[in-house]
Design an enzyme around this catalytic site. Structure first.
Site, mmCIF file in Angstrom:
data_model
loop_
_atom_site.group_PDB
_atom_site.id
_atom_site.type_symbol
_atom_site.label_atom_id
_atom_site.label_comp_id
_atom_site.label_asym_id
_atom_site.label_seq_id
_atom_site.Cartn_x
_atom_site.Cartn_y
_atom_site.Cartn_z
ATOM 1 C CD GLU A 174 -7.986 10.852 11.647
ATOM 2 O OE1 GLU A 174 -8.509 11.140 10.546
ATOM 3 O OE2 GLU A 174 -7.301 9.824 11.823
ATOM 4 C CG HIS B 77 -2.235 -0.790 0.773
ATOM 5 N ND1 HIS B 77 -2.171 -2.050 0.223
ATOM 6 C CD2 HIS B 77 -3.548 -0.485 0.820
ATOM 7 C CE1 HIS B 77 -3.387 -2.472 -0.038
ATOM 8 N NE2 HIS B 77 -4.249 -1.549 0.314
ATOM 9 C CG ASP C 115 -7.379 7.413 9.326
ATOM 10 O OD1 ASP C 115 -7.343 7.407 10.564
ATOM 11 O OD2 ASP C 115 -7.238 8.436 8.634
#
Ligand code: FAD
Length: 524
Positions: A267, A93, A154
Protein backbone atom coordinates in the site's frame (compact mmCIF):
# COMPACT_ATOMS: atom_id res chain seq x y z
CA UNK A 1 -43.59 -16.05 22.26
CA UNK A 2 -41.65 -12.91 23.18
CA UNK A 3 -40.80 -12.42 19.51
CA UNK A 4 -44.47 -12.75 18.55
CA UNK A 5 -45.47 -10.14 21.15
CA UNK A 6 -42.82 -7.75 19.90
CA UNK A 7 -43.93 -8.30 16.35
CA UNK A 8 -47.55 -7.62 17.23
CA UNK A 9 -46.48 -4.46 19.01
CA UNK A 10 -44.46 -3.40 15.99
CA UNK A 11 -47.33 -4.03 13.64
CA UNK A 12 -49.76 -2.08 15.83
CA UNK A 13 -47.33 0.82 15.58
CA UNK A 14 -47.26 0.38 11.82
CA UNK A 15 -51.01 0.33 11.51
CA UNK A 16 -51.25 3.85 12.90
CA UNK A 17 -48.78 5.06 10.30
CA UNK A 18 -50.52 6.85 7.47
CA UNK A 19 -49.62 8.27 4.09
CA UNK A 20 -46.99 5.65 3.28
CA UNK A 21 -46.67 3.31 0.35
CA UNK A 22 -46.30 0.37 2.67
CA UNK A 23 -49.55 -1.34 3.62
CA UNK A 24 -49.03 -2.41 7.25
CA UNK A 25 -51.11 -5.57 6.90
CA UNK A 26 -48.61 -6.81 4.35
CA UNK A 27 -46.07 -7.03 7.14
CA UNK A 28 -48.63 -8.55 9.49
CA UNK A 29 -48.71 -11.67 7.35
CA UNK A 30 -44.97 -12.00 6.99
CA UNK A 31 -44.60 -14.61 9.71
CA UNK A 32 -40.89 -14.03 10.25
CA UNK A 33 -39.03 -15.85 13.02
CA UNK A 34 -36.78 -12.85 13.63
CA UNK A 35 -37.85 -9.47 14.87
CA UNK A 36 -39.58 -6.77 12.89
CA UNK A 37 -38.96 -3.58 14.78
CA UNK A 38 -40.20 -0.02 14.73
CA UNK A 39 -38.29 0.86 17.87
CA UNK A 40 -36.97 4.45 17.58
CA UNK A 41 -33.39 3.36 18.27
CA UNK A 42 -33.54 0.78 15.44
CA UNK A 43 -35.06 3.31 13.06
CA UNK A 44 -32.50 5.89 14.05
CA UNK A 45 -29.49 3.66 13.48
CA UNK A 46 -30.88 2.41 10.15
CA UNK A 47 -31.32 6.07 9.11
CA UNK A 48 -27.63 6.86 9.44
CA UNK A 49 -24.30 5.65 8.19
CA UNK A 50 -20.59 6.27 8.70
CA UNK A 51 -20.62 9.17 6.24
CA UNK A 52 -23.13 11.17 8.34
CA UNK A 53 -23.90 13.10 5.17
CA UNK A 54 -27.41 11.88 4.50
CA UNK A 55 -30.29 10.57 6.59
CA UNK A 56 -33.38 8.60 5.52
CA UNK A 57 -35.70 6.90 7.97
CA UNK A 58 -37.15 3.48 7.12
CA UNK A 59 -40.58 2.42 8.23
CA UNK A 60 -39.33 -0.70 9.94
CA UNK A 61 -36.20 -2.72 10.56
CA UNK A 62 -36.08 -6.49 10.21
CA UNK A 63 -33.59 -8.40 12.35
CA UNK A 64 -33.77 -11.69 10.45
CA UNK A 65 -33.12 -15.00 12.12
CA UNK A 66 -32.28 -16.73 8.85
CA UNK A 67 -32.18 -16.40 5.07
CA UNK A 68 -35.81 -17.56 5.04
CA UNK A 69 -36.84 -14.44 6.93
CA UNK A 70 -35.09 -12.29 4.34
CA UNK A 71 -36.83 -14.22 1.56
CA UNK A 72 -40.24 -13.85 3.24
CA UNK A 73 -39.82 -10.09 3.49
CA UNK A 74 -38.61 -9.60 -0.08
CA UNK A 75 -41.32 -11.90 -1.42
CA UNK A 76 -43.91 -9.79 0.40
CA UNK A 77 -42.44 -6.62 -1.10
CA UNK A 78 -42.38 -8.16 -4.58
CA UNK A 79 -45.96 -9.38 -4.36
CA UNK A 80 -47.32 -6.31 -2.63
CA UNK A 81 -50.03 -4.28 -4.38
CA UNK A 82 -48.53 -1.03 -3.16
CA UNK A 83 -44.90 -2.13 -3.24
CA UNK A 84 -42.23 -1.25 -0.72
CA UNK A 85 -38.45 -1.11 -0.83
CA UNK A 86 -36.05 -3.36 1.05
CA UNK A 87 -32.41 -2.56 1.77
CA UNK A 88 -29.87 -4.85 3.34
CA UNK A 89 -27.70 -3.05 5.84
CA UNK A 90 -24.44 -4.59 6.98
CA UNK A 91 -22.53 -2.43 9.42
CA UNK A 92 -23.76 0.84 7.92
CA UNK A 93 -20.26 1.95 6.91
CA UNK A 94 -21.34 3.52 3.66
CA UNK A 95 -20.73 7.19 3.07
CA UNK A 96 -23.72 8.36 1.04
CA UNK A 97 -26.79 6.53 2.32
CA UNK A 98 -26.28 3.44 0.14
CA UNK A 99 -27.94 1.16 2.74
CA UNK A 100 -30.76 3.55 3.60
CA UNK A 101 -34.29 3.36 2.26
CA UNK A 102 -36.83 6.04 3.15
CA UNK A 103 -40.17 4.52 4.13
CA UNK A 104 -39.08 1.02 3.23
CA UNK A 105 -37.77 -1.83 5.35
CA UNK A 106 -34.12 -2.17 6.29
CA UNK A 107 -32.84 -5.70 6.85
CA UNK A 108 -30.24 -5.38 9.57
CA UNK A 109 -27.90 -8.17 8.50
CA UNK A 110 -25.14 -7.59 11.06
CA UNK A 111 -25.58 -7.68 14.81
CA UNK A 112 -25.47 -9.88 17.82
CA UNK A 113 -26.86 -13.31 17.19
CA UNK A 114 -28.14 -12.56 13.68
CA UNK A 115 -27.58 -15.50 11.31
CA UNK A 116 -25.71 -18.77 11.75
CA UNK A 117 -22.11 -18.91 13.01
CA UNK A 118 -19.28 -19.33 10.48
CA UNK A 119 -18.69 -22.97 9.48
CA UNK A 120 -15.09 -23.71 8.62
CA UNK A 121 -14.30 -26.64 6.30
CA UNK A 122 -10.59 -26.90 7.00
CA UNK A 123 -10.06 -29.83 4.62
CA UNK A 124 -11.54 -27.88 1.71
CA UNK A 125 -9.98 -24.57 2.77
CA UNK A 126 -13.14 -22.53 2.87
CA UNK A 127 -15.56 -21.01 5.36
CA UNK A 128 -19.31 -20.52 4.96
CA UNK A 129 -20.43 -17.27 6.58
CA UNK A 130 -23.66 -15.37 7.07
CA UNK A 131 -23.94 -12.32 4.79
CA UNK A 132 -24.02 -9.95 7.75
CA UNK A 133 -20.98 -11.46 9.46
CA UNK A 134 -18.26 -8.93 10.21
CA UNK A 135 -14.84 -9.75 8.78
CA UNK A 136 -13.30 -9.54 12.26
CA UNK A 137 -15.54 -12.45 13.32
CA UNK A 138 -14.77 -14.39 10.16
CA UNK A 139 -11.09 -14.02 11.05
CA UNK A 140 -11.59 -15.12 14.65
CA UNK A 141 -13.48 -18.24 13.55
CA UNK A 142 -11.01 -19.32 10.90
CA UNK A 143 -8.00 -18.72 13.14
CA UNK A 144 -9.33 -21.48 15.42
CA UNK A 145 -8.32 -23.78 12.56
CA UNK A 146 -5.06 -21.98 11.80
CA UNK A 147 -6.63 -20.58 8.61
CA UNK A 148 -7.58 -17.11 7.34
CA UNK A 149 -9.16 -15.48 4.28
CA UNK A 150 -6.60 -14.26 1.74
CA UNK A 151 -7.89 -10.84 0.72
CA UNK A 152 -8.87 -8.12 3.15
CA UNK A 153 -10.06 -4.60 3.69
CA UNK A 154 -7.96 -2.28 5.86
CA UNK A 155 -10.72 -2.27 8.46
CA UNK A 156 -12.46 -5.44 9.65
CA UNK A 157 -15.67 -4.10 11.19
CA UNK A 158 -17.39 -4.27 7.80
CA UNK A 159 -19.87 -6.95 6.78
CA UNK A 160 -19.16 -9.68 4.27
CA UNK A 161 -22.26 -8.75 2.21
CA UNK A 162 -21.34 -5.05 2.32
CA UNK A 163 -17.78 -5.45 1.03
CA UNK A 164 -18.71 -8.14 -1.54
CA UNK A 165 -21.30 -5.73 -2.92
CA UNK A 166 -18.42 -3.36 -3.70
CA UNK A 167 -15.17 -5.35 -4.16
CA UNK A 168 -13.27 -5.37 -0.84
CA UNK A 169 -9.70 -4.20 -1.33
CA UNK A 170 -6.52 -3.73 0.61
CA UNK A 171 -2.78 -4.24 0.14
CA UNK A 172 -3.24 -7.96 -0.64
CA UNK A 173 -5.39 -7.26 -3.73
CA UNK A 174 -2.41 -7.03 -6.11
CA UNK A 175 -1.67 -10.65 -5.31
CA UNK A 176 -4.99 -12.31 -4.46
CA UNK A 177 -7.37 -9.94 -6.19
CA UNK A 178 -10.18 -8.16 -4.32
CA UNK A 179 -12.39 -10.06 -1.88
CA UNK A 180 -14.88 -10.70 -4.69
CA UNK A 181 -12.19 -12.77 -6.44
CA UNK A 182 -11.96 -15.05 -3.42
CA UNK A 183 -15.54 -16.30 -3.14
CA UNK A 184 -16.60 -19.77 -4.26
CA UNK A 185 -20.35 -19.64 -3.77
CA UNK A 186 -23.18 -17.43 -2.53
CA UNK A 187 -26.73 -17.80 -1.28
CA UNK A 188 -28.73 -14.83 -2.48
CA UNK A 189 -32.31 -13.67 -1.98
CA UNK A 190 -33.23 -12.02 -5.27
CA UNK A 191 -35.61 -9.10 -5.68
CA UNK A 192 -38.37 -11.62 -6.35
CA UNK A 193 -37.81 -13.19 -2.95
CA UNK A 194 -36.26 -16.39 -4.33
CA UNK A 195 -33.43 -17.90 -2.31
CA UNK A 196 -30.83 -19.06 -4.84
CA UNK A 197 -27.42 -20.66 -4.53
CA UNK A 198 -24.99 -19.41 -7.13
CA UNK A 199 -21.37 -19.95 -8.14
CA UNK A 200 -19.21 -20.15 -11.28
CA UNK A 201 -21.03 -23.37 -12.15
CA UNK A 202 -24.54 -22.77 -10.85
CA UNK A 203 -26.65 -19.70 -11.67
CA UNK A 204 -23.42 -18.04 -12.76
CA UNK A 205 -25.18 -14.94 -14.15
CA UNK A 206 -26.48 -14.11 -10.69
CA UNK A 207 -23.14 -14.94 -9.06
CA UNK A 208 -21.16 -12.53 -11.21
CA UNK A 209 -23.84 -9.84 -11.11
CA UNK A 210 -24.02 -9.85 -7.30
CA UNK A 211 -20.24 -9.57 -6.81
CA UNK A 212 -19.57 -5.83 -6.89
CA UNK A 213 -23.27 -5.42 -7.70
CA UNK A 214 -24.01 -2.67 -5.14
CA UNK A 215 -26.83 -4.73 -3.64
CA UNK A 216 -28.92 -4.38 -6.83
CA UNK A 217 -29.66 -8.01 -7.65
CA UNK A 218 -30.08 -9.76 -4.34
CA UNK A 219 -29.28 -9.90 -0.67
CA UNK A 220 -26.28 -12.10 0.10
CA UNK A 221 -27.22 -14.39 2.98
CA UNK A 222 -24.25 -16.76 2.77
CA UNK A 223 -20.80 -16.53 1.23
CA UNK A 224 -18.25 -19.33 0.84
CA UNK A 225 -14.85 -17.73 1.24
CA UNK A 226 -11.53 -19.18 0.23
CA UNK A 227 -8.91 -19.68 2.99
CA UNK A 228 -5.16 -20.10 3.32
CA UNK A 229 -2.94 -21.14 6.24
CA UNK A 230 -2.83 -18.10 8.55
CA UNK A 231 0.57 -16.49 9.01
CA UNK A 232 1.55 -15.95 12.65
CA UNK A 233 3.49 -12.71 12.43
CA UNK A 234 4.00 -9.74 10.18
CA UNK A 235 7.07 -7.63 9.46
CA UNK A 236 5.63 -4.21 8.64
CA UNK A 237 7.82 -1.67 6.88
CA UNK A 238 7.38 1.91 5.77
CA UNK A 239 9.80 3.85 3.61
CA UNK A 240 9.55 7.41 2.31
CA UNK A 241 9.97 9.04 -1.09
CA UNK A 242 10.08 12.62 -2.24
CA UNK A 243 10.10 11.63 -5.90
CA UNK A 244 6.69 10.47 -7.11
CA UNK A 245 8.03 8.60 -10.14
CA UNK A 246 10.46 6.63 -7.96
CA UNK A 247 7.59 5.86 -5.57
CA UNK A 248 5.18 4.59 -8.23
CA UNK A 249 7.96 2.75 -10.09
CA UNK A 250 8.77 0.85 -6.91
CA UNK A 251 5.11 0.15 -6.12
CA UNK A 252 4.56 -1.16 -9.65
CA UNK A 253 7.71 -3.24 -9.47
CA UNK A 254 6.58 -4.81 -6.19
CA UNK A 255 3.15 -5.78 -7.53
CA UNK A 256 4.73 -7.34 -10.61
CA UNK A 257 6.64 -9.90 -8.52
CA UNK A 258 5.27 -13.40 -8.14
CA UNK A 259 6.30 -16.58 -6.40
CA UNK A 260 7.37 -16.42 -2.77
CA UNK A 261 10.00 -13.67 -3.20
CA UNK A 262 7.62 -10.77 -2.83
CA UNK A 263 5.89 -8.74 -0.15
CA UNK A 264 2.43 -9.90 0.98
CA UNK A 265 0.90 -6.47 1.16
CA UNK A 266 1.67 -3.30 -0.81
CA UNK A 267 0.00 0.00 0.00
CA UNK A 268 1.12 3.58 0.39
CA UNK A 269 -0.02 7.04 1.30
CA UNK A 270 0.58 10.63 0.37
CA UNK A 271 1.78 13.16 2.88
CA UNK A 272 0.71 16.59 1.72
CA UNK A 273 1.11 18.25 5.09
CA UNK A 274 3.11 17.61 8.22
CA UNK A 275 0.01 16.56 10.15
CA UNK A 276 -0.62 13.58 7.88
CA UNK A 277 2.55 11.72 8.54
CA UNK A 278 1.58 11.29 12.17
CA UNK A 279 -2.16 10.97 11.57
CA UNK A 280 -4.58 8.35 12.89
CA UNK A 281 -3.74 5.76 10.30
CA UNK A 282 -0.03 6.27 10.81
CA UNK A 283 0.08 5.44 14.52
CA UNK A 284 3.04 3.35 13.43
CA UNK A 285 5.29 6.37 13.85
CA UNK A 286 5.65 6.99 17.54
CA UNK A 287 3.58 9.96 18.72
CA UNK A 288 6.37 10.67 21.22
CA UNK A 289 8.82 10.85 18.38
CA UNK A 290 6.93 12.48 15.50
CA UNK A 291 8.50 12.40 12.07
CA UNK A 292 9.33 15.81 10.65
CA UNK A 293 9.07 16.14 6.89
CA UNK A 294 11.83 18.76 6.92
CA UNK A 295 14.20 16.32 8.65
CA UNK A 296 13.89 13.98 5.68
CA UNK A 297 15.40 16.43 3.25
CA UNK A 298 12.29 16.71 1.10
CA UNK A 299 12.74 19.39 -1.54
CA UNK A 300 9.49 18.48 -3.20
CA UNK A 301 7.22 21.31 -2.19
CA UNK A 302 6.45 19.50 1.05
CA UNK A 303 4.80 16.43 -0.56
CA UNK A 304 6.12 13.04 0.51
CA UNK A 305 5.00 9.53 -0.39
CA UNK A 306 5.12 6.61 1.99
CA UNK A 307 5.36 3.05 0.71
CA UNK A 308 3.96 0.50 3.11
CA UNK A 309 4.75 -3.21 2.75
CA UNK A 310 4.58 -6.33 4.85
CA UNK A 311 6.12 -9.76 4.89
CA UNK A 312 4.08 -12.44 6.63
CA UNK A 313 5.83 -15.29 8.35
CA UNK A 314 5.50 -18.27 10.59
CA UNK A 315 7.55 -18.45 13.74
CA UNK A 316 9.31 -21.49 12.31
CA UNK A 317 10.65 -19.39 9.40
CA UNK A 318 11.44 -16.27 11.45
CA UNK A 319 15.17 -16.71 10.91
CA UNK A 320 14.95 -15.99 7.18
CA UNK A 321 12.60 -12.97 7.29
CA UNK A 322 15.32 -10.35 7.75
CA UNK A 323 17.17 -11.61 4.73
CA UNK A 324 14.07 -11.79 2.53
CA UNK A 325 13.00 -8.26 3.48
CA UNK A 326 16.52 -6.95 3.00
CA UNK A 327 16.71 -8.47 -0.50
CA UNK A 328 13.40 -6.91 -1.52
CA UNK A 329 14.19 -3.47 -0.07
CA UNK A 330 17.57 -3.45 -1.83
CA UNK A 331 15.80 -3.09 -5.17
CA UNK A 332 13.91 0.06 -4.10
CA UNK A 333 14.82 3.75 -4.39
CA UNK A 334 13.43 5.38 -1.26
CA UNK A 335 15.05 8.18 0.73
CA UNK A 336 18.07 6.68 2.52
CA UNK A 337 17.53 6.29 6.28
CA UNK A 338 13.77 6.56 5.98
CA UNK A 339 13.01 2.94 6.86
CA UNK A 340 10.54 2.39 9.72
CA UNK A 341 10.00 -1.21 10.77
CA UNK A 342 7.79 -2.95 13.26
CA UNK A 343 6.88 -6.56 13.91
CA UNK A 344 3.55 -7.78 15.26
CA UNK A 345 1.09 -10.70 15.34
CA UNK A 346 -0.89 -11.21 12.11
CA UNK A 347 -4.22 -10.44 13.81
CA UNK A 348 -2.92 -7.16 15.21
CA UNK A 349 -1.78 -6.13 11.75
CA UNK A 350 -5.10 -6.96 10.12
CA UNK A 351 -7.03 -5.25 12.91
CA UNK A 352 -4.80 -2.15 12.95
CA UNK A 353 -7.43 0.42 11.99
CA UNK A 354 -9.66 -0.63 14.89
CA UNK A 355 -7.00 0.64 17.30
CA UNK A 356 -7.14 4.01 15.60
CA UNK A 357 -10.94 3.89 15.74
CA UNK A 358 -10.86 3.45 19.51
CA UNK A 359 -8.48 6.39 19.86
CA UNK A 360 -10.61 8.62 17.67
CA UNK A 361 -13.78 7.55 19.46
CA UNK A 362 -12.25 8.49 22.81
CA UNK A 363 -11.65 11.99 21.43
CA UNK A 364 -15.12 12.27 19.87
CA UNK A 365 -13.55 12.29 16.40
CA UNK A 366 -15.08 9.10 14.95
CA UNK A 367 -18.74 10.04 14.68
CA UNK A 368 -18.19 13.07 12.48
CA UNK A 369 -19.08 13.58 8.81
CA UNK A 370 -16.81 11.70 6.38
CA UNK A 371 -16.86 13.15 2.87
CA UNK A 372 -14.71 10.30 1.55
CA UNK A 373 -13.76 9.95 -2.08
CA UNK A 374 -12.25 6.76 -3.55
CA UNK A 375 -10.95 6.70 -7.10
CA UNK A 376 -9.38 4.12 -9.38
CA UNK A 377 -6.80 5.93 -11.50
CA UNK A 378 -5.20 4.34 -14.61
CA UNK A 379 -1.45 3.83 -14.29
CA UNK A 380 -0.71 5.85 -17.43
CA UNK A 381 -2.31 8.94 -15.84
CA UNK A 382 -1.12 8.69 -12.26
CA UNK A 383 1.66 11.28 -12.85
CA UNK A 384 -0.91 13.79 -14.15
CA UNK A 385 -3.05 13.03 -11.13
CA UNK A 386 -0.12 13.67 -8.81
CA UNK A 387 0.67 16.97 -10.48
CA UNK A 388 -2.90 18.23 -10.52
CA UNK A 389 -4.21 16.85 -7.24
CA UNK A 390 -1.53 16.03 -4.65
CA UNK A 391 0.72 18.92 -5.61
CA UNK A 392 -1.96 21.18 -7.07
CA UNK A 393 -5.36 21.06 -5.40
CA UNK A 394 -4.08 19.64 -2.10
CA UNK A 395 -0.45 20.72 -2.18
CA UNK A 396 0.81 22.15 1.10
CA UNK A 397 -2.70 22.66 2.42
CA UNK A 398 -3.75 21.25 5.72
CA UNK A 399 -5.90 18.20 5.24
CA UNK A 400 -7.77 16.12 7.73
CA UNK A 401 -7.27 12.45 7.05
CA UNK A 402 -5.17 9.89 5.26
CA UNK A 403 -4.78 9.79 1.49
CA UNK A 404 -4.02 6.24 0.40
CA UNK A 405 -2.45 5.28 -2.92
CA UNK A 406 -1.58 1.82 -4.15
CA UNK A 407 -1.64 -0.08 -7.43
CA UNK A 408 -3.42 -3.28 -8.35
CA UNK A 409 -3.26 -5.82 -11.18
CA UNK A 410 -6.41 -5.95 -13.27
CA UNK A 411 -5.81 -9.59 -14.20
CA UNK A 412 -6.73 -10.48 -10.61
CA UNK A 413 -10.20 -8.99 -11.10
CA UNK A 414 -12.83 -11.15 -12.76
CA UNK A 415 -14.23 -9.05 -15.58
CA UNK A 416 -17.57 -10.85 -15.29
CA UNK A 417 -18.28 -9.20 -11.92
CA UNK A 418 -20.31 -5.98 -11.77
CA UNK A 419 -17.52 -3.76 -10.47
CA UNK A 420 -15.90 -1.34 -12.89
CA UNK A 421 -12.21 -0.52 -13.05
CA UNK A 422 -10.13 1.51 -15.55
CA UNK A 423 -9.19 -0.04 -18.90
CA UNK A 424 -5.54 -0.66 -18.04
CA UNK A 425 -3.62 -3.65 -16.71
CA UNK A 426 -2.46 -1.68 -13.68
CA UNK A 427 -4.55 0.91 -11.91
CA UNK A 428 -4.25 2.74 -8.60
CA UNK A 429 -6.64 3.17 -5.74
CA UNK A 430 -6.46 6.75 -4.47
CA UNK A 431 -8.56 7.15 -1.33
CA UNK A 432 -9.21 10.52 0.30
CA UNK A 433 -10.34 9.43 3.77
CA UNK A 434 -10.96 12.75 5.38
CA UNK A 435 -13.07 13.74 8.37
CA UNK A 436 -14.95 17.01 8.54
CA UNK A 437 -14.58 18.88 11.79
CA UNK A 438 -16.57 21.76 13.13
CA UNK A 439 -13.58 23.40 14.84
CA UNK A 440 -13.51 26.77 13.12
CA UNK A 441 -10.73 25.74 10.72
CA UNK A 442 -12.12 26.34 7.26
CA UNK A 443 -9.92 23.69 5.63
CA UNK A 444 -11.48 21.02 7.84
CA UNK A 445 -15.10 21.99 7.29
CA UNK A 446 -17.51 19.72 5.45
CA UNK A 447 -18.15 22.38 2.85
CA UNK A 448 -14.46 22.90 2.13
CA UNK A 449 -13.71 19.18 1.82
CA UNK A 450 -16.79 18.51 -0.31
CA UNK A 451 -15.76 21.37 -2.62
CA UNK A 452 -12.29 19.96 -2.84
CA UNK A 453 -13.71 16.55 -3.83
CA UNK A 454 -15.71 18.22 -6.58
CA UNK A 455 -12.59 20.10 -7.70
CA UNK A 456 -10.66 16.81 -7.92
CA UNK A 457 -13.38 15.20 -10.03
CA UNK A 458 -13.60 18.26 -12.25
CA UNK A 459 -9.84 18.31 -12.71
CA UNK A 460 -9.90 14.64 -13.81
CA UNK A 461 -12.74 15.34 -16.19
CA UNK A 462 -11.10 18.43 -17.71
CA UNK A 463 -7.72 16.72 -18.02
CA UNK A 464 -9.15 13.54 -19.51
CA UNK A 465 -7.98 11.37 -16.57
CA UNK A 466 -10.20 8.33 -16.88
CA UNK A 467 -10.91 7.65 -13.22
CA UNK A 468 -13.61 5.30 -11.98
CA UNK A 469 -15.13 5.86 -8.56
CA UNK A 470 -14.76 3.00 -6.08
CA UNK A 471 -17.74 2.82 -3.65
CA UNK A 472 -19.39 5.00 -6.30
CA UNK A 473 -21.91 7.67 -5.54
CA UNK A 474 -24.13 9.17 -8.22
CA UNK A 475 -27.63 10.55 -8.21
CA UNK A 476 -28.81 10.29 -11.80
CA UNK A 477 -29.14 7.28 -14.06
CA UNK A 478 -27.16 9.10 -16.73
CA UNK A 479 -24.18 9.29 -14.37
CA UNK A 480 -24.59 5.60 -13.51
CA UNK A 481 -24.67 4.65 -17.21
CA UNK A 482 -21.50 6.61 -17.71
CA UNK A 483 -19.86 5.01 -14.66
CA UNK A 484 -20.77 1.47 -15.69
CA UNK A 485 -19.81 2.08 -19.33
CA UNK A 486 -19.75 -1.19 -21.27
CA UNK A 487 -21.20 -3.00 -18.26
CA UNK A 488 -24.37 -0.91 -18.17
CA UNK A 489 -26.43 -3.05 -20.59
CA UNK A 490 -25.77 -6.23 -18.65
CA UNK A 491 -26.29 -4.46 -15.32
CA UNK A 492 -29.67 -3.23 -16.56
CA UNK A 493 -30.61 -6.65 -17.93
CA UNK A 494 -29.68 -8.36 -14.66
CA UNK A 495 -31.76 -5.81 -12.74
CA UNK A 496 -34.78 -6.61 -14.91
CA UNK A 497 -34.24 -10.30 -14.38
CA UNK A 498 -33.49 -10.43 -10.66
CA UNK A 499 -35.17 -7.32 -9.23
CA UNK A 500 -37.83 -6.27 -11.75
CA UNK A 501 -39.68 -3.98 -9.34
CA UNK A 502 -36.46 -2.24 -8.26
CA UNK A 503 -37.12 -3.09 -4.65
CA UNK A 504 -33.54 -3.62 -3.50
CA UNK A 505 -30.85 -1.15 -2.34
CA UNK A 506 -32.65 1.94 -3.57
CA UNK A 507 -30.19 4.04 -1.53
CA UNK A 508 -27.66 3.56 -4.33
CA UNK A 509 -29.95 5.75 -6.46
CA UNK A 510 -29.43 3.72 -9.64
CA UNK A 511 -33.01 2.57 -10.32
CA UNK A 512 -36.25 4.14 -9.15
CA UNK A 513 -38.65 1.61 -7.58
CA UNK A 514 -41.27 0.94 -10.25
CA UNK A 515 -44.12 1.78 -7.86
CA UNK A 516 -42.72 5.19 -6.86
CA UNK A 517 -42.28 7.04 -10.13
CA UNK A 518 -39.49 9.50 -10.79
CA UNK A 519 -40.20 11.88 -7.88
CA UNK A 520 -38.60 9.50 -5.37
CA UNK A 521 -35.07 10.34 -6.30
CA UNK A 522 -35.63 14.04 -6.03
CA UNK A 523 -37.08 13.60 -2.56
CA UNK A 524 -33.86 12.23 -1.11
P1 FAD B 1 -23.41 -1.12 4.35
O1 FAD B 1 -22.96 0.29 4.39
O2 FAD B 1 -24.31 -1.57 5.41
O3 FAD B 1 -24.02 -1.45 2.91
C1 FAD B 1 -23.34 -1.07 1.73
C2 FAD B 1 -24.17 -1.46 0.50
O4 FAD B 1 -24.20 -2.88 0.39
C3 FAD B 1 -25.63 -1.01 0.57
O5 FAD B 1 -26.08 -0.73 -0.72
C4 FAD B 1 -26.33 -2.24 1.11
O6 FAD B 1 -27.69 -2.28 0.74
C5 FAD B 1 -25.53 -3.35 0.48
N1 FAD B 1 -25.49 -4.54 1.31
C6 FAD B 1 -25.16 -4.65 2.61
N2 FAD B 1 -25.23 -5.92 3.01
C7 FAD B 1 -25.60 -6.64 1.93
C8 FAD B 1 -25.87 -8.02 1.69
N3 FAD B 1 -25.77 -8.93 2.66
N4 FAD B 1 -26.25 -8.39 0.45
C9 FAD B 1 -26.37 -7.50 -0.55
N5 FAD B 1 -26.15 -6.19 -0.37
C10 FAD B 1 -25.77 -5.77 0.85
N6 FAD B 1 -13.58 -0.80 1.58
C11 FAD B 1 -12.59 -1.50 1.00
O7 FAD B 1 -12.78 -2.12 -0.03
N7 FAD B 1 -11.34 -1.52 1.59
C12 FAD B 1 -11.07 -0.91 2.76
O8 FAD B 1 -9.95 -0.99 3.25
C13 FAD B 1 -12.11 -0.21 3.40
N8 FAD B 1 -11.92 0.39 4.58
C14 FAD B 1 -12.94 1.04 5.19
C15 FAD B 1 -12.71 1.62 6.44
C16 FAD B 1 -13.74 2.30 7.08
C17 FAD B 1 -13.48 2.91 8.43
C18 FAD B 1 -15.00 2.42 6.44
C19 FAD B 1 -16.08 3.20 7.09
C20 FAD B 1 -15.23 1.86 5.20
C21 FAD B 1 -14.20 1.15 4.57
N9 FAD B 1 -14.39 0.54 3.32
C22 FAD B 1 -13.37 -0.16 2.74
C23 FAD B 1 -15.66 0.68 2.59
C24 FAD B 1 -16.58 -0.48 2.86
O9 FAD B 1 -16.11 -1.66 2.25
C25 FAD B 1 -17.98 -0.22 2.29
O10 FAD B 1 -18.48 0.97 2.78
C26 FAD B 1 -18.91 -1.36 2.63
O11 FAD B 1 -20.11 -1.22 1.91
C27 FAD B 1 -19.20 -1.31 4.09
O12 FAD B 1 -19.78 -2.49 4.50
P2 FAD B 1 -21.06 -2.43 5.43
O13 FAD B 1 -21.22 -3.81 5.88
O14 FAD B 1 -20.97 -1.40 6.47
O15 FAD B 1 -22.12 -2.06 4.30
Amino acid sequence: MATKLLLTFAICRLIVTVGLTLEPTELLHLGVDGQLSVHPSDLESASRDFGLLTRAEPLAVLHPSSALDVARLVRAAYGSDHGFTVSARGHGHSINGQAQTPNGVVVQMSGNGVGPRPRVRAGDMYVDVWGGELWIDVLKSTLEYGLAPKSWTDYLYLSVGGTLSNAGISGQAFNHGPQISNVHELDVVTGKGELMTCSEEQNSELFHAVLGGLGQFGIITRARISLEPAPQRVRWIRVLYSNFSAFTRDQEYLISLYGSQKFDYVEGFVIVDEGLINNWRSSFFSPRNPVKISSLGSNNGGVLYCLEVTKNYHESTAASVDQEVEALLKELNFIPNSVFTTDLPYVDFLDRVHKSELKLRSKGLWEVPHPWLNLFVPKSQIDDFNRGVFKGILGNKKTSGPILIYPMNKNKWDQRSSVVTPDEQVFYLVAFLRSALDNGEESQSLEYLSNQNRQILRFCDDDGIKVKQYLPHYTTQEEWRDHLGRKWDRFHRMKKKFDPRHILASGQQIFTPTFLGSSSRASR
